[in-house]
Write a protein that holds these residues in place. Structure first.
Motif, PDB file in Angstrom:
ATOM      1  N   LEU A 137       0.822  -1.207   0.000  1.00 45.48           N
ATOM      2  CA  LEU A 137       0.000   0.000   0.000  1.00 45.48           C
ATOM      3  C   LEU A 137       0.862   1.266   0.000  1.00 45.48           C
ATOM      4  N   GLU A 138       2.013   1.204   0.645  1.00 45.92           N
ATOM      5  CA  GLU A 138       2.922   2.349   0.638  1.00 45.92           C
ATOM      6  C   GLU A 138       3.476   2.591  -0.770  1.00 45.92           C
ATOM      7  N   GLN A 139       3.784   1.515  -1.497  1.00 43.04           N
ATOM      8  CA  GLN A 139       4.236   1.660  -2.886  1.00 43.04           C
ATOM      9  C   GLN A 139       3.135   2.262  -3.752  1.00 43.04           C
ATOM     10  N   LEU A 140       1.909   1.832  -3.512  1.00 43.36           N
ATOM     11  CA  LEU A 140       0.775   2.367  -4.249  1.00 43.36           C
ATOM     12  C   LEU A 140       0.576   3.850  -3.925  1.00 43.36           C
ATOM     13  N   ARG A 141       0.812   4.235  -2.690  1.00 44.39           N
ATOM     14  CA  ARG A 141       0.714   5.638  -2.300  1.00 44.39           C
ATOM     15  C   ARG A 141       1.759   6.483  -3.032  1.00 44.39           C
ATOM     16  N   GLN A 142       2.969   5.944  -3.155  1.00 41.69           N
ATOM     17  CA  GLN A 142       4.021   6.654  -3.889  1.00 41.69           C
ATOM     18  C   GLN A 142       3.643   6.808  -5.366  1.00 41.69           C
ATOM     19  N   THR A 143       2.982   5.797  -5.917  1.00 44.39           N
ATOM     20  CA  THR A 143       2.517   5.868  -7.304  1.00 44.39           C
ATOM     21  C   THR A 143       1.478   6.975  -7.455  1.00 44.39           C
ATOM     22  N   ILE A 144       0.606   7.115  -6.459  1.00 45.50           N
ATOM     23  CA  ILE A 144      -0.397   8.190  -6.492  1.00 45.50           C
ATOM     24  C   ILE A 144       0.291   9.549  -6.487  1.00 45.50           C
ATOM     25  N   VAL A 145       1.300   9.702  -5.642  1.00 47.07           N
ATOM     26  CA  VAL A 145       2.034  10.973  -5.565  1.00 47.07           C
ATOM     27  C   VAL A 145       2.642  11.314  -6.916  1.00 47.07           C
ATOM     28  N   GLU A 146       3.251  10.332  -7.575  1.00 47.03           N
ATOM     29  CA  GLU A 146       3.851  10.567  -8.888  1.00 47.03           C
ATOM     30  C   GLU A 146       2.786  10.897  -9.936  1.00 47.03           C
ATOM     31  N   GLU A 147       1.632  10.219  -9.862  1.00 46.27           N
ATOM     32  CA  GLU A 147       0.561  10.444 -10.831  1.00 46.27           C
ATOM     33  C   GLU A 147      -0.037  11.852 -10.669  1.00 46.27           C
ATOM     34  N   VAL A 148      -0.128  12.332  -9.448  1.00 48.73           N
ATOM     35  CA  VAL A 148      -0.688  13.653  -9.195  1.00 48.73           C
ATOM     36  C   VAL A 148       0.240  14.754  -9.710  1.00 48.73           C
ATOM     37  N   LYS A 190       1.880  14.756 -12.465  1.00 51.06           N
ATOM     38  CA  LYS A 190       1.809  14.857 -13.919  1.00 51.06           C
ATOM     39  C   LYS A 190       0.849  15.961 -14.343  1.00 51.06           C
ATOM     40  N   THR A 191       1.098  16.529 -15.514  1.00 52.00           N
ATOM     41  CA  THR A 191       0.190  17.558 -16.019  1.00 52.00           C
ATOM     42  C   THR A 191      -1.082  16.934 -16.576  1.00 52.00           C
ATOM     43  N   GLU A 192      -0.968  15.764 -17.201  1.00 53.13           N
ATOM     44  CA  GLU A 192      -2.121  15.032 -17.714  1.00 53.13           C
ATOM     45  C   GLU A 192      -2.461  13.926 -16.711  1.00 53.13           C
ATOM     46  N   LYS A 193      -3.316  14.242 -15.751  1.00 49.70           N
ATOM     47  CA  LYS A 193      -3.647  13.292 -14.680  1.00 49.70           C
ATOM     48  C   LYS A 193      -4.695  12.284 -15.148  1.00 49.70           C
ATOM     49  N   ILE A 233      -6.341   7.480 -10.352  1.00 51.92           N
ATOM     50  CA  ILE A 233      -6.006   8.056  -9.047  1.00 51.92           C
ATOM     51  C   ILE A 233      -7.099   7.731  -8.034  1.00 51.92           C
ATOM     52  N   ARG A 234      -8.350   7.879  -8.427  1.00 54.46           N
ATOM     53  CA  ARG A 234      -9.472   7.587  -7.523  1.00 54.46           C
ATOM     54  C   ARG A 234      -9.447   6.123  -7.085  1.00 54.46           C
ATOM     55  N   LYS A 235      -9.208   5.219  -8.041  1.00 54.80           N
ATOM     56  CA  LYS A 235      -9.172   3.790  -7.714  1.00 54.80           C
ATOM     57  C   LYS A 235      -8.027   3.478  -6.747  1.00 54.80           C
ATOM     58  N   MET A 236      -6.861   4.069  -7.001  1.00 60.76           N
ATOM     59  CA  MET A 236      -5.716   3.826  -6.120  1.00 60.76           C
ATOM     60  C   MET A 236      -5.959   4.423  -4.734  1.00 60.76           C
ATOM     61  N   THR A 290      -8.119   2.140  -2.751  1.00 65.23           N
ATOM     62  CA  THR A 290      -7.356   0.971  -2.314  1.00 65.23           C
ATOM     63  C   THR A 290      -6.479   1.294  -1.118  1.00 65.23           C
ATOM     64  N   THR A 291      -5.888   2.489  -1.102  1.00 66.07           N
ATOM     65  CA  THR A 291      -4.972   2.852  -0.017  1.00 66.07           C
ATOM     66  C   THR A 291      -5.675   3.502   1.165  1.00 66.07           C
ATOM     67  N   PHE A 292      -6.997   3.558   1.188  1.00 72.81           N
ATOM     68  CA  PHE A 292      -7.720   4.177   2.296  1.00 72.81           C
ATOM     69  C   PHE A 292      -7.357   3.592   3.662  1.00 72.81           C
ATOM     70  N   PRO A 293      -7.192   2.271   3.812  1.00 73.94           N
ATOM     71  CA  PRO A 293      -6.821   1.737   5.130  1.00 73.94           C
ATOM     72  C   PRO A 293      -5.431   2.138   5.600  1.00 73.94           C
ATOM     73  N   LEU A 294      -4.615   2.710   4.718  1.00 77.60           N
ATOM     74  CA  LEU A 294      -3.256   3.116   5.078  1.00 77.60           C
ATOM     75  C   LEU A 294      -3.339   4.425   5.858  1.00 77.60           C
ATOM     76  N   MET A 295      -3.587   4.305   7.137  1.00 75.52           N
ATOM     77  CA  MET A 295      -3.788   5.485   7.990  1.00 75.52           C
ATOM     78  C   MET A 295      -2.485   5.795   8.721  1.00 75.52           C
ATOM     79  N   PRO A 296      -2.283   7.056   9.083  1.00 75.16           N
ATOM     80  CA  PRO A 296      -1.014   7.446   9.722  1.00 75.16           C
ATOM     81  C   PRO A 296      -0.746   6.735  11.052  1.00 75.16           C
ATOM     82  N   ASP A 297      -1.773   6.365  11.809  1.00 77.42           N
ATOM     83  CA  ASP A 297      -1.538   5.740  13.102  1.00 77.42           C
ATOM     84  C   ASP A 297      -1.149   4.275  12.999  1.00 77.42           C
ATOM     85  N   ARG A 298      -1.236   3.688  11.805  1.00 72.80           N
ATOM     86  CA  ARG A 298      -0.825   2.284  11.623  1.00 72.80           C
ATOM     87  C   ARG A 298       0.665   2.159  11.370  1.00 72.80           C
ATOM     88  N   THR A 299       1.289   3.220  10.884  1.00 73.42           N
ATOM     89  CA  THR A 299       2.703   3.120  10.516  1.00 73.42           C
ATOM     90  C   THR A 299       3.596   3.351  11.690  1.00 73.42           C
TER      91      THR A 299
END
Length: 142
Positions: A106-117, A119-122, A127-130, A133-142
């Motif tokens: 999920l952390e790798q997927l989050r990094q992919t979202i950051v890279e996708e955002v 871009k000029t052509e988003k 992005i919405r689907k990713m 998927t990463t919604f359960p990745l909450m700050p208090d879990r890490t």
């Protein structure tokens, strides 16, 4: 009912019992004031039993409220009543990870979202689907 809320209030359980009797009039109780008081009690116990099964299965939403210390098991965790329950309009307090995913994926997927955002052509649907998927990745879990 559990799909809506793990810890429904007394009023919400009463509304469910009333709706059950309204939908199926043959279930109305002859001796009670409202005709659904017994069903309300049955739904309360059913919800408690279902939460217990979900707790044993490892559902995070109800596991945070677990804890059964007793005289026979004094080293168990203490009871955590009335804490970490969902607030109003909050369905999942601590959602489980998607099947087949863990913290690192999920952390790798989050990094992919950051890279996708960046871009000029988003690709907004991606992005919405990713993000879903990463919604359960909450700050208090890490």
């Amino acid at each position: 009912m559990y799909g809506y809320k793990a810890y429904p209030s007394d009023k919400e359980i009463a509304m469910a019992a009333e709706a059950l009797v309204a939908k199926h009039p043959c279930l109305k109780e002859a001796g009670s004031e409202t005709g659904w008081n017994g069903w309300k009690n049955s739904i309360k116990f059913k919800m408690g039993n279902y939460r217990n099964k979900m707790r044993r299965a490892g559902c995070q939403e109800v596991t945070v409220n677990a804890g059964k210390r007793s005289r026979s098991n004094p080293e168990n965790e203490p009871s955590r009543s009335n804490i970490k329950r969902p607030k109003r309009a909050e369905v999942n307090f601590l959602p489980n990870f998607p099947q087949g995913k863990d913290l690192s994926s999920l952390e790798q997927l989050r990094q992919t979202i950051v890279e996708e955002v960046k871009k000029t052509e988003k690709n907004l649907p991606l992005i919405r689907k990713m993000m879903e998927t990463t919604f359960p990745l909450m700050p208090d879990r890490t």
